[in-house]
Design an enzyme around this catalytic site. Structure first.
Site, PDB file in Angstrom:
ATOM      1  N   SER A 173      -8.466  19.616  10.117  1.00  0.00           N
ATOM      2  CA  SER A 173      -7.006  19.725  10.161  1.00  0.00           C
ATOM      3  C   SER A 173      -6.347  19.455   8.802  1.00  0.00           C
ATOM      4  O   SER A 173      -5.245  19.921   8.549  1.00  0.00           O
ATOM      5  CB  SER A 173      -6.437  18.763  11.202  1.00  0.00           C
ATOM      6  OG  SER A 173      -6.808  17.445  10.889  1.00  0.00           O
ATOM      7  N   ASP A 414       1.109   8.533  12.124  1.00  0.00           N
ATOM      8  CA  ASP A 414       0.054   9.376  11.563  1.00  0.00           C
ATOM      9  C   ASP A 414       0.042   9.179  10.044  1.00  0.00           C
ATOM     10  O   ASP A 414       0.914   9.677   9.336  1.00  0.00           O
ATOM     11  CB  ASP A 414       0.336  10.848  11.921  1.00  0.00           C
ATOM     12  CG  ASP A 414      -0.653  11.818  11.287  1.00  0.00           C
ATOM     13  OD1 ASP A 414      -1.488  11.384  10.463  1.00  0.00           O
ATOM     14  OD2 ASP A 414      -0.588  13.026  11.603  1.00  0.00           O
ATOM     15  N   HIS A 417      -2.547  12.904   8.089  1.00  0.00           N
ATOM     16  CA  HIS A 417      -2.080  14.238   7.674  1.00  0.00           C
ATOM     17  C   HIS A 417      -0.932  14.102   6.669  1.00  0.00           C
ATOM     18  O   HIS A 417      -0.511  12.983   6.368  1.00  0.00           O
ATOM     19  CB  HIS A 417      -1.656  15.030   8.914  1.00  0.00           C
ATOM     20  CG  HIS A 417      -2.788  15.219   9.886  1.00  0.00           C
ATOM     21  ND1 HIS A 417      -2.956  14.426  10.995  1.00  0.00           N
ATOM     22  CD2 HIS A 417      -3.820  16.087   9.882  1.00  0.00           C
ATOM     23  CE1 HIS A 417      -4.051  14.800  11.649  1.00  0.00           C
ATOM     24  NE2 HIS A 417      -4.604  15.800  10.989  1.00  0.00           N
TER      25      HIS A 417
END
Ligand SMILES: *[C@@H]1O[C@H](CO)[C@@H](O)[C@H](O)[C@H]1NC(C)=O
Ligand SMILES: *[C@@H]1O[C@H](CO)[C@@H](O)[C@H](O)[C@H]1NC(C)=O
Ligand SMILES: *[C@@H]1O[C@H](CO)[C@@H](O)[C@H](O)[C@H]1NC(C)=O
Ligand SMILES: *[C@@H]1O[C@H](CO)[C@@H](O)[C@H](O)[C@H]1NC(C)=O
Ligand SMILES: *[C@@H]1O[C@H](CO)[C@@H](O)[C@H](O)[C@H]1NC(C)=O
Ligand SMILES: *[C@@H]1O[C@H](CO)[C@@H](O)[C@H](O)[C@H]1NC(C)=O
Length: 435
Positions: A173, A414, A417
């Protein structure tokens, strides 16, 4: 103030490790939407072509694959008989300046390079402003290498370089974030009727008609074949991989002219089960993450070494993307993570514990052997500084938040990312510098 990883390691409390694994799992499991080998003889002049009859005949792994039993990894390597095609010239170095060593400079006149809401390919995982992030300074930083400048960004120039070519990013990702960044950086100069994208799948393809070019993303988080190869549904309790087979993925990526690989964070989730192609009874071997990643990197390196003619194909490897899970690493005495961080770290020596040095050493070793075939985009140090660049709570989460979580935003932030526009745009600027 800031301690290095090796000093810190021994003091790292068990609870922190558990939290780290928990956060990693939460984030990987949240991704519903898109979601070896002994290398010898590198100087030999004959070309070896990849053939592993074992891996061709073995059953394909999927998310339903289970191990019938598990034993400890016995240290077996795949025994690749790798002979690199003789390369006459090293990849030319554009200049002697190290582009990866530098600092972030606040520059709100030339950045961001595109507008978050204007990019039709933006992901809800990465659109931080859309999901309520109030401070936008993270979009305004320019990477300034010491002793030289990056070229001014010009999408038309890049398209001219991509004319007639297939560019493919292959990985997890983080790499998909870089792919989305690339689309956003480049799409605006292509009129709407001359561009298209295939639906999300194992291989997602963006086409720019007038340049006869594609920019593609292939989901292959472990590089080798694994039970996590479903781009959407990889919510699994255990990772199983075939240490001796990249075939499932390489059969797609072999058609690309420009290849950009990454692999790291999926190896940080604990032990991995190995299911060798010749193993008929479903007996897996359990290896620790570094051993398993090295086996996968070797399998990948074997494919590159045997198949890449550097005159015809350009291959890049993007080094590990750092995480910012413990604010005490950049500010002693604090208990948070990347949540509420608004500015980059200024200490040029800063290195967080999320970037595992033994892994870096192993990757260095593998890439060194492929010097004439693979260029390294070494994003680790420059991204280490960007504790402000992660979505934290400002992204779409696929599960609803509990009241307990909402009361403590850091708990579900998060910090892995990256927001877009943001840090991956610079990874792409660096990449295109080498194209
Ligand atoms: C850029 O930042 C400076 C300093 O924060 C501010 O004064 C200026 O208005 C900003 N310009 C733009 C175009 O946002
Ligand atoms: C981005 O685009 C939106 C809508 O087109 C506009 O309202 C906004 O001002 C733009 N922002 C920047 C930084 O250009
Ligand atoms: C970008 O590159 C193209 C082609 O080389 C050139 O025509 C154009 O003027 C450049 N744009 C900018 C803003 O420099
Ligand atoms: C488009 O590019 C492909 C390679 O990706 C090439 O085989 C094909 O001939 C090109 N078509 C045109 C019309 O240039
Ligand atoms: C586990 O054993 C069963 C029965 O012997 C076999 O059919 C199956 O293929 C084995 N699993 C794997 C992953 O090989
Ligand atoms: C990337 O850079 C770091 C330092 O910032 C260095 O330790 C590492 O060896 C480099 N890795 C590669 C593959 O070049």
């Amino acid at each position: 103030m800031i301690q290095k990883w090796h000093k810190k390691k021994s003091q790292l409390p068990l609870i922190a490790i558990i939290i780290f694994i928990f956060i990693l799992l939460t984030i990987f499991l949240n991704e519903k939407r898109f979601q070896q080998i002994h290398i010898k003889d590198f100087d030999d002049k004959k070309t070896f072509s990849f053939k592993s009859t074992d891996s061709v005949n073995a059953a394909v792994l999927d998310r339903f694959t289970t191990c019938n039993s598990t034993i400890k990894y016995k240290g077996q390597k795949a025994g690749w008989d790798l002979r690199l095609p003789k390369s006459d010239k090293q990849r030319e170095q554009k200049d002697s300046c190290d582009l990866f060593s530098g600092r972030w400079v606040f520059d709100n006149t030339s950045y961001p390079l595109y507008n978050e809401s204007d990019c039709p390919y933006m992901s809800d995982q990465l659109a931080c402003h859309k999901h309520g992030r109030p401070d936008l300074d993270y979009q305004y930083w320019r990477w300034q290498p010491h002793g030289c400048n990056l070229n001014r960004w010009n999408a038309t120039e890049i398209w001219n370089k991509l004319r007639g070519k297939r560019l493919m990013l292959v990985g997890d990702s983080l790499n998909r974030g870089q792919w989305i960044s690339m689309l956003c950086l480049l799409e605006s100069v292509i009129p709407a009727e001359k561009k298209s994208i295939t639906p999300n799948a194992h291989l997602t393809i963006f086409r720019a008609e007038e340049y006869n070019a594609t920019i593609e993303f292939q989901w292959a988080p472990l590089l080798v074949e694994s039970n996590s190869d479903d781009p959407v549904n990889h919510r699994l309790d255990e990772r199983i991989m075939r240490p001796d087979s990249v075939l499932r993925h390489s059969s797609e990526w072999e058609h690309a002219d420009i290849l950009i690989f990454n692999s790291y964070l999926w190896w940080r989730q604990g032990p991995v089960k190995l299911l060798w192609s010749k193993e008929k009874n479903g007996v897996c071997e359990e290896a620790d993450s570094l051993e398993a990643m090295e086996l996968a990197m070797d399998a990948w390196a074997n494919w590159i070494g045997s198949n890449v003619d550097p005159v015809k194909k350009k291959v890049f490897f993007v080094t590990m993307s750092p995480t910012h899970l413990w604010s005490r690493e950049w500010e002693e005495g604090t208990e948070g993570n990347c949540y509420n961080e608004k500015t980059p770290i200024e200490d040029e020596k800063y290195w967080g514990s999320g970037s595992d040095l033994p892994t870096m050493g192993m990757v260095d070793k593998v890439l060194n052997k492929l010097k004439s075939q693979v260029s390294v985009i070494n994003i680790t140090q420059l991204s280490e500084y960007r504790k402000d660049g992660h979505p934290s709570i400002y992204r779409k989460f696929w599960d609803t938040r509990t009241e307990e979580q909402l009361a403590n935003p850091a708990s579900y932030s998060d910090c892995i990312h990256w927001c877009l526009p943001g840090v991956p745009d610079v990874w792409n600027e660096l990449l295109f510098h080498f194209l």
